[in-house]
Design a protein around this motif. Structure first.
Motif, PDB file in Angstrom:
ATOM      1  N   ASP A 552      -5.244  -8.173  -3.104  1.00 45.54           N
ATOM      2  CA  ASP A 552      -5.092  -6.767  -3.249  1.00 45.54           C
ATOM      3  C   ASP A 552      -5.299  -5.740  -2.096  1.00 45.54           C
ATOM      4  OD1 ASP A 552      -4.539  -7.098  -5.949  1.00 45.54           O
ATOM      5  OD2 ASP A 552      -6.670  -6.477  -6.917  1.00 45.54           O
ATOM      6  N   ALA A 553      -6.263  -6.179  -1.075  1.00 45.73           N
ATOM      7  CA  ALA A 553      -6.369  -5.492   0.115  1.00 45.73           C
ATOM      8  C   ALA A 553      -5.554  -5.554   0.983  1.00 45.73           C
ATOM      9  CB  ALA A 553      -7.621  -5.946   0.823  1.00 45.73           C
ATOM     10  N   ARG A 554      -4.586  -6.645   1.071  1.00 45.89           N
ATOM     11  CA  ARG A 554      -3.414  -6.665   1.999  1.00 45.89           C
ATOM     12  C   ARG A 554      -2.278  -6.372   1.272  1.00 45.89           C
ATOM     13  NH1 ARG A 554      -3.613 -12.464   5.061  1.00 45.89           N
ATOM     14  NH2 ARG A 554      -5.642 -12.341   5.932  1.00 45.89           N
ATOM     15  N   LYS A 555      -2.359  -6.434  -0.106  1.00 43.03           N
ATOM     16  CA  LYS A 555      -1.226  -5.589  -0.752  1.00 43.03           C
ATOM     17  C   LYS A 555      -1.192  -4.091  -0.719  1.00 43.03           C
ATOM     18  CE  LYS A 555       0.825  -5.013  -5.256  1.00 43.03           C
ATOM     19  NZ  LYS A 555       0.670  -3.517  -5.422  1.00 43.03           N
ATOM     20  N   ALA A 556      -2.148  -3.766  -0.581  1.00 37.62           N
ATOM     21  CA  ALA A 556      -2.532  -2.219  -0.337  1.00 37.62           C
ATOM     22  C   ALA A 556      -1.832  -1.733   1.010  1.00 37.62           C
ATOM     23  CB  ALA A 556      -4.031  -1.784  -0.475  1.00 37.62           C
ATOM     24  N   GLU A 557      -2.058  -2.578   2.082  1.00 37.98           N
ATOM     25  CA  GLU A 557      -1.553  -2.312   3.449  1.00 37.98           C
ATOM     26  C   GLU A 557      -0.171  -2.272   3.270  1.00 37.98           C
ATOM     27  OE1 GLU A 557      -3.357  -1.225   5.962  1.00 37.98           O
ATOM     28  OE2 GLU A 557      -5.157  -1.410   4.872  1.00 37.98           O
ATOM     29  N   PHE A 558       0.454  -3.268   2.669  1.00 39.55           N
ATOM     30  CA  PHE A 558       1.910  -3.428   2.577  1.00 39.55           C
ATOM     31  C   PHE A 558       2.442  -2.085   1.928  1.00 39.55           C
ATOM     32  CE2 PHE A 558       1.390  -7.462   4.563  1.00 39.55           C
ATOM     33  CZ  PHE A 558       2.272  -7.556   5.556  1.00 39.55           C
ATOM     34  N   ASP A 559       1.741  -1.653   1.108  1.00 40.63           N
ATOM     35  CA  ASP A 559       2.275  -0.582   0.247  1.00 40.63           C
ATOM     36  C   ASP A 559       2.331   0.622   1.013  1.00 40.63           C
ATOM     37  OD1 ASP A 559       2.651  -1.777  -2.335  1.00 40.63           O
ATOM     38  OD2 ASP A 559       0.562  -1.482  -2.878  1.00 40.63           O
TER      39      ASP A 559
END
Length: 563
Positions: A552-559
């Motif tokens: 979720d943390a990396r996904k938030a960066e790509f968001d």
């Protein structure tokens, strides 16, 4: 009175065979280390005259004078395996050859997804099925009675796979071990199931769920079994959508013509139905009272529920936490895969007791995962609170087989450590059992690039547990590409993955994994992401990332980098 008498007899019979197998477990648990040694020697003796056993010096290993010498010779002569290492030998079995990995031929194969396009065919030998799987199933049923004595006083809704899904070239069946177990169980056990086995042969999942719940909701159900908790959510969605159709079918003893059910399966199911206006009236009254009907309304006597709680599946527990009656025991399904049934939950909670008298286990500590020459540990050496990679050896031809699973030692059952599954490793993501590999995802994207003629500069996929769907982030070379093409690309990747991964297709067909969503990334997205990570302390020279993750943390960066 007759129903209570039958329930008492069934409970007595299951308890009798269950207690017998519990005594075997308890004997093994008196000295886990000694049991481990005996099991490895048993497997070596069983397979020493096979082609594999001769090539890997099983007879010489058996000459070891001590447990330490046995384990040392075992590790020296038998390298760690994954499925691709074993595939050529399994292919020979599939084509009719005998005595390759194990004596004779397998009784069946269990199919599951692999890390390549080809699915895995896991051999199930007669020895493994009869001496291990069948006996463990008897003990498993007894565990419910131990904690809820009236578990078998009603019907059982059990979700299993098809017993026959296809055939190997030599004619050997491939299918679901759970389906075969249900098919071959004693007649008095078959009478407990709420629906006949033909329900699992229905291809359309909406129709399958409908038939399963149309049968189940009519009856007094006291046990619900499904490995995937996402199935509970989908079954309830079916109830929400089709309750009025269920009630009409129950009243008239029919099976809705709206459902796409094969004629032979429909005929088998319809034989089981009779008009039941009293139950239909009861369900209508419940709907009038509660509005949305949940299991606690239509199955108020439900005693036991078993499903996965550990790893990614834990997210679903919150989604169904208010569905069931207060007395329902919600027991972890246990560490269980196509490769083996490694153990059982004995205390009604979440901890799997591994069975050292049925399998030989080895472990590598999590901190040594990247070590090219890690130290292998015995089951008896596990420490509570530490995490490990699991390697199994079975009576089914799997030797030092890397399960690609990270588990945590959670406690002990006498001298046997207990575990909880944490997650898949080595580029495999699994929200609800689909076991999608990074390599499959990369290959699918590359193939769709060619098919659509649209080059992608960068892409990354994330499993979104809250939505039970994969998010595919795409940076097209042509920055003028719009959302329509992005959606088309994601849908094509989805189709490719379903064609290549049988587990992913099954979860998509059954709605447990939803349609993936394509998301457009800005230009130079990877470079911007990398710069942000380096600014947070990542080392430039060692920077790397997977292209398929649940993070979720990396996904938030790509968001932050979407258009």
């Amino acid at each position: 009175m007759k129903k209570e008498k039958n329930a008492t007899l069934i409970t007595f019979a299951l308890s009798w065979v269950g207690r017998k197998n519990k005594k075997i477990l308890d004997k093994a648990a008196k000295n886990c280390a000694k049991t481990e040694e005996a099991t490895l020697r048993g497997i070596l003796e069983y397979a020493k005259d096979t082609e594999w056993g001769k090539a890997h010096k099983f007879s010489e290993i058996l000459q070891a004078k001590s447990a330490d010498e046995l384990f040392s010779l075992w590790q020296k002569n038998v390298p760690v395996q994954d499925y691709e290492d074993l595939r050529p030998f399994i292919e020979r079995h599939k084509n009719g050859e005998e005595n390759i990995l194990f004596p004779g031929k397998p009784m069946m194969y269990a199919t599951t997804s692999g890390t390549t396009k080809e699915p895995k065919w896991i051999p199930i030998t007669q020895a493994y099925y009869q001496n291990i799987f069948s006996k463990m199933s008897k003990l498993w049923l007894y565990t419910f009675i131990m904690h809820r004595p009236k578990t078998f006083w009603g019907k059982c809704v059990s979700i299993v796979g098809k017993s026959i899904e296809g055939y190997a070239p030599d004619g050997t069946v491939c299918g679901s071990v759970s389906g075969v177990t249900q098919r071959d169980c004693p007649e008095f056990i078959k009478g407990l199931y709420s629906a006949p086995s033909e329900v699992f042969a229905i291809k359309d999942y909406t129709a399958r769920y409908y038939a399963l719940m149309r049968s189940g909701i009519e009856q007094n159900v006291s046990l619900l079994i499904t490995a995937n908790p996402s199935t509970i959510i989908e079954l309830q969605k079916n109830v929400d959508q089709y309750l009025d159709d269920y009630i009409d079918d129950i009243e008239h003893g029919t099976l809705s013509a709206k459902m796409n059910i094969e004629p032979e399966n429909r005929a088998a199911l319809e034989k089981c139905y009779k008009p039941n206006p009293a139950r239909a009236a009861e369900l209508r009254a419940l709907k009038e009272k509660y509005g949305r009907l949940l299991p606690k309304h239509y199955w108020p006597n439900l005693q036991s529920l078993t499903t996965w709680h550990c790893g990614n599946t834990s997210v679903y527990k919150d989604k169904y936490k208010d569905f069931f009656p207060e007395q329902t025991l919600d027991q972890e399904f246990g560490y269980f895969s196509s490769e083996c049934r490694a153990g059982l939950v004995m205390d009604g909670g979440d901890d799997t007791v591994l069975f050292p008298h049925n399998h030989y286990f080895e472990f590598v500590a999590e901190e040594e995962m990247e070590n090219p020459a890690p130290k292998f540990l015995q089951l008896s050496q596990l420490q509570k609170g530490k995490r490990y990679i699991v390697y199994i050896t079975t009576f089914g031809g799997l030797y030092r087989y890397n399960m690609n699973d990270l588990v945590e030692c959670s406690g002990s059952y006498k001298t046997i450590p207990t575990i909880r599954f944490i997650q898949k490793i080595n580029g495999i993501v699994s929200m609800t059992g689909e076991k999608l590999s990074e390599r499959q995802f990369i290959d699918a994207v590359k193939e769709i690039e060619k098919e659509l003629g649209e080059s992608v500069n960068f892409f990354v996929g994330f499993a979104d547990l809250n939505e039970s769907a994969y998010k595919i982030y795409l940076e097209f070379q042509n920055q003028s590409v719009g959302q329509d093409l992005c959606d088309k690309f994601a849908a094509a990747v989805d189709q490719k993955l379903m064609a290549e991964n049988v587990e992913y297709k099954a979860k998509r067909d059954s709605f447990r994994v939803k349609e993936p969503k394509g998301i457009l990334l800005v230009e130079n997205s990877f470079e911007k992401y990398k710069a942000a990570m380096i600014a947070k302390g990542a080392r430039d020279g060692q920077f790397k990332m997977n292209l398929l993750m649940q993070d979720d943390a990396r996904k938030a960066e790509f968001d932050k980098l979407t258009k």
